[in-house]
Scaffold this motif. Structure first.
Motif, PDB file in Angstrom:
ATOM      1  N   ARG A  93      53.454  37.640  26.068  1.00 24.06           N
ATOM      2  CA  ARG A  93      54.860  37.972  25.866  1.00 24.06           C
ATOM      3  C   ARG A  93      55.746  37.707  27.094  1.00 24.06           C
ATOM      4  NH1 ARG A  93      56.148  43.847  23.648  1.00 24.06           N
ATOM      5  NH2 ARG A  93      55.689  44.183  25.752  1.00 24.06           N
ATOM      6  N   ASP A  94      55.190  38.529  28.112  1.00 18.12           N
ATOM      7  CA  ASP A  94      55.984  38.706  29.184  1.00 18.12           C
ATOM      8  C   ASP A  94      55.381  38.254  30.471  1.00 18.12           C
ATOM      9  OD1 ASP A  94      58.387  40.184  28.142  1.00 18.12           O
ATOM     10  OD2 ASP A  94      56.899  41.781  28.067  1.00 18.12           O
ATOM     11  N   GLY A  95      54.266  37.474  30.316  1.00 17.45           N
ATOM     12  CA  GLY A  95      53.341  37.149  31.350  1.00 17.45           C
ATOM     13  C   GLY A  95      52.522  38.257  31.940  1.00 17.45           C
ATOM     14  N   GLY A  96      51.729  37.879  33.063  1.00 19.07           N
ATOM     15  CA  GLY A  96      50.646  39.188  33.725  1.00 19.07           C
ATOM     16  C   GLY A  96      49.622  38.342  33.991  1.00 19.07           C
ATOM     17  N   ALA A  97      48.769  39.225  34.561  1.00 20.55           N
ATOM     18  CA  ALA A  97      47.529  38.724  35.295  1.00 20.55           C
ATOM     19  C   ALA A  97      46.241  39.087  34.338  1.00 20.55           C
ATOM     20  CB  ALA A  97      47.224  39.316  36.395  1.00 20.55           C
ATOM     21  N   LEU A  98      45.443  38.053  34.264  1.00 23.79           N
ATOM     22  CA  LEU A  98      43.985  38.102  33.678  1.00 23.79           C
ATOM     23  C   LEU A  98      43.020  37.986  34.725  1.00 23.79           C
ATOM     24  CD1 LEU A  98      42.460  38.546  30.888  1.00 23.79           C
ATOM     25  CD2 LEU A  98      42.881  36.029  30.333  1.00 23.79           C
ATOM     26  N   ILE A  99      42.285  39.221  34.899  1.00 21.38           N
ATOM     27  CA  ILE A  99      41.384  39.107  35.941  1.00 21.38           C
ATOM     28  C   ILE A  99      39.907  39.335  35.574  1.00 21.38           C
ATOM     29  CG2 ILE A  99      40.777  40.173  38.014  1.00 21.38           C
ATOM     30  CD1 ILE A  99      43.851  41.159  38.369  1.00 21.38           C
ATOM     31  N   THR A 100      39.029  38.571  35.850  1.00 19.64           N
ATOM     32  CA  THR A 100      37.702  38.770  35.454  1.00 19.64           C
ATOM     33  C   THR A 100      36.819  38.906  36.665  1.00 19.64           C
ATOM     34  OG1 THR A 100      37.799  37.659  33.254  1.00 19.64           O
ATOM     35  CG2 THR A 100      35.659  37.837  34.221  1.00 19.64           C
ATOM     36  N   VAL A 101      36.070  40.006  36.620  1.00 20.13           N
ATOM     37  CA  VAL A 101      35.026  40.375  37.706  1.00 20.13           C
ATOM     38  C   VAL A 101      33.809  39.852  37.391  1.00 20.13           C
ATOM     39  CG1 VAL A 101      33.727  42.030  39.069  1.00 20.13           C
ATOM     40  CG2 VAL A 101      36.198  42.501  38.292  1.00 20.13           C
ATOM     41  N   GLY A 102      33.462  38.635  38.168  1.00 24.09           N
ATOM     42  CA  GLY A 102      32.414  37.927  37.948  1.00 24.09           C
ATOM     43  C   GLY A 102      31.175  38.157  39.086  1.00 24.09           C
ATOM     44  N   SER A 103      30.569  37.342  39.907  1.00 23.64           N
ATOM     45  CA  SER A 103      29.417  37.353  40.889  1.00 23.64           C
ATOM     46  C   SER A 103      29.463  36.076  41.627  1.00 23.64           C
ATOM     47  CB  SER A 103      28.335  38.053  40.216  1.00 23.64           C
ATOM     48  OG  SER A 103      27.317  38.248  41.180  1.00 23.64           O
ATOM     49  N   ILE A 104      29.032  36.467  43.129  1.00 24.35           N
ATOM     50  CA  ILE A 104      28.450  35.175  43.626  1.00 24.35           C
ATOM     51  C   ILE A 104      27.260  34.812  43.067  1.00 24.35           C
ATOM     52  CG2 ILE A 104      29.390  36.140  45.802  1.00 24.35           C
ATOM     53  CD1 ILE A 104      26.417  36.776  46.623  1.00 24.35           C
ATOM     54  N   ALA A 105      26.669  35.620  42.056  1.00 21.91           N
ATOM     55  CA  ALA A 105      25.446  35.052  41.372  1.00 21.91           C
ATOM     56  C   ALA A 105      25.837  33.838  40.360  1.00 21.91           C
ATOM     57  CB  ALA A 105      24.946  35.892  40.489  1.00 21.91           C
ATOM     58  N   SER A 106      27.082  33.559  40.301  1.00 17.14           N
ATOM     59  CA  SER A 106      27.648  32.464  39.331  1.00 17.14           C
ATOM     60  C   SER A 106      27.589  31.312  39.925  1.00 17.14           C
ATOM     61  CB  SER A 106      29.222  32.655  38.877  1.00 17.14           C
ATOM     62  OG  SER A 106      30.155  32.626  40.001  1.00 17.14           O
ATOM     63  N   ASP A 107      27.252  31.161  41.525  1.00 22.34           N
ATOM     64  CA  ASP A 107      27.266  30.154  42.200  1.00 22.34           C
ATOM     65  C   ASP A 107      25.790  29.783  42.692  1.00 22.34           C
ATOM     66  OD1 ASP A 107      30.132  29.629  42.163  1.00 22.34           O
ATOM     67  OD2 ASP A 107      30.451  30.952  43.859  1.00 22.34           O
ATOM     68  N   ILE A 108      24.855  30.659  42.625  1.00 23.38           N
ATOM     69  CA  ILE A 108      23.525  30.562  43.107  1.00 23.38           C
ATOM     70  C   ILE A 108      22.493  30.905  42.090  1.00 23.38           C
ATOM     71  CG2 ILE A 108      24.226  30.501  45.481  1.00 23.38           C
ATOM     72  CD1 ILE A 108      23.541  33.637  45.501  1.00 23.38           C
ATOM     73  N   PRO A 109      21.245  30.536  42.009  1.00 20.86           N
ATOM     74  CA  PRO A 109      20.219  31.069  41.231  1.00 20.86           C
ATOM     75  C   PRO A 109      19.662  32.503  41.797  1.00 20.86           C
ATOM     76  CG  PRO A 109      19.177  29.270  42.734  1.00 20.86           C
ATOM     77  CD  PRO A 109      20.915  29.311  42.937  1.00 20.86           C
ATOM     78  N   SER A 110      19.160  33.279  41.144  1.00 19.88           N
ATOM     79  CA  SER A 110      18.800  34.616  41.505  1.00 19.88           C
ATOM     80  C   SER A 110      17.440  34.981  41.124  1.00 19.88           C
ATOM     81  CB  SER A 110      19.719  35.523  41.341  1.00 19.88           C
ATOM     82  OG  SER A 110      19.385  36.963  41.671  1.00 19.88           O
ATOM     83  N   PRO A 111      16.236  34.929  41.793  1.00 23.32           N
ATOM     84  CA  PRO A 111      14.999  35.367  40.989  1.00 23.32           C
ATOM     85  C   PRO A 111      14.956  36.729  40.871  1.00 23.32           C
ATOM     86  CG  PRO A 111      14.723  34.997  43.491  1.00 23.32           C
ATOM     87  CD  PRO A 111      16.195  34.389  43.143  1.00 23.32           C
TER      88      PRO A 111
END
Length: 335
Positions: free
Chosen positions: A135-153
């Protein structure tokens, strides 16, 4: 179209996962800076206490009980926010859970439940947020992780959920550019952060899991989130150590794959204490901002510089050059 976001003091902000960790620090910080805040989580008693403390301190806050894995309860929370405060200016998807287990040993029900929270919780949050932000605009912010860019055992399922979150947010950003150009879509990628997430995790490895150092203070993530609530940004990585780790993994994957298991095994310190009940299926031990077991870094030059993309690019190239130099030195010693 240039997206214009309001000053924080004039905003209504919704935060999921607001009863502990990053979400709780962000809610308290936003309220202290003048924003009206709606806290969303599963733990009603703790939410009530947190909101009372904020309001007694001069802030303006309310709460809605919802499980982000349930689209209906989250949509109801969005409607409750509009009924209470009149609108939504910033929506923060922060709720998340973790599992410590080898992938082949991860119970399927836990694996699915984590995706229901970490991935579908973001999907449901965005579906609830876009109609009220459009309606008026705004910010949509999601907290992800550096784990989105690398594998993690040991945290492979968690990393997979964060890869999915990144893909969803980036695809949504492209679509909303045409459908709702007044909405800023941001992905926050924290490095290891000193929150109770490891203590709250479903843990199949024995002992109490910890975030491998260096861990950063959650206040750094809260400040990055609130900066993006005022300034449109595509993404910000919080913590230079995490960014350096991603660069190393991307450019020297074979070496990273050999070192990563040693890093997790040596630094997770999973033999000191017995695991606690997890928050995978229901809220537990809300109200905690930090683990109480770390000495987190309270500053990050990299994150401070993230407000200037040119500086970030220079830092990234410098880090890559250092990593390349270190690799060359190793090869020379071997030869």
């Amino acid at each position: 179209m240039t997206i214009k976001l309001k000053p924080l003091k004039d905003q209504v902000i919704v935060i999921t996962g607001a009863s502990s960790g990053i979400g709780l620090v962000t809610a308290r910080t936003a309220a202290a800076r003048g924003a009206k805040v709606m806290l969303i989580a599963r733990s009603e008693a703790e939410l009530g206490d947190i909101v009372r403390d904020i309001n007694n301190g001069g802030g303006h806050a309310d709460y809605a009980v919802a499980d982000v894995g349930n689209a209906d309860t989250l949509a109801a929370a969005a409607r409750a926010t509009v009924a209470r405060f009149g609108r939504v200016d910033t929506w923060v998807n922060d709720a998340g859970v973790a599992i410590y287990a080898h992938l082949i040993d991860t119970p399927e029900d836990e694996h699915q439940r984590m995706f229901q929270t970490n991935y579908f919780g973001v999907v449901h949050g965005c579906l609830a947020a876009v109609p009220v932000l459009r309606r008026d605009g705004g910010a949509l912010i999601t907290v992800g992780s550096i784990a989105s860019d690398i594998p993690s055992p040991i945290m492979g399922a968690y990393a997979a959920s964060k890869h999915a979150v990144k893909a969803y947010v980036e695809g949504l950003r492209i679509e909303l550019h045409e459908q709702a150009p007044a909405i800023s879509v941001t992905l926050i990628k924290p490095s290891g952060i000193d929150t109770p997430i490891a203590q709250h995790a479903a843990n199949h490895e024995g002992g109490e899991a910890q975030i491998p150092p260096p861990a950063y203070d959650p206040q750094l993530v809260a400040d990055a989130i609130l900066d993006c609530a005022e300034h449109p940004r595509r993404e910000i990585t919080v913590g230079g150590a995490g960014r350096a780790q991603v660069l190393f993994a991307q450019h020297f994957p074979a070496i990273f794959e050999r070192l990563a298991p040693k890093k997790v095994g040596a630094l997770s310190d999973m033999s000191k204490q017995q695991p606690r009940p997890s928050n995978l299926f229901e809220g537990v031990r809300a109200g905690e901002e930090r683990s109480g077991e770390q000495h987190p870094l309270t500053t990050s030059v990299y994150t401070s510089a993230a407000k200037n993309p040119g500086v970030v690019a220079a830092i990234g190239l410098g880090g890559l050059a250092l990593a390349a130099g270190a690799l060359a030195a190793v090869r020379r010693r071997r030869s």
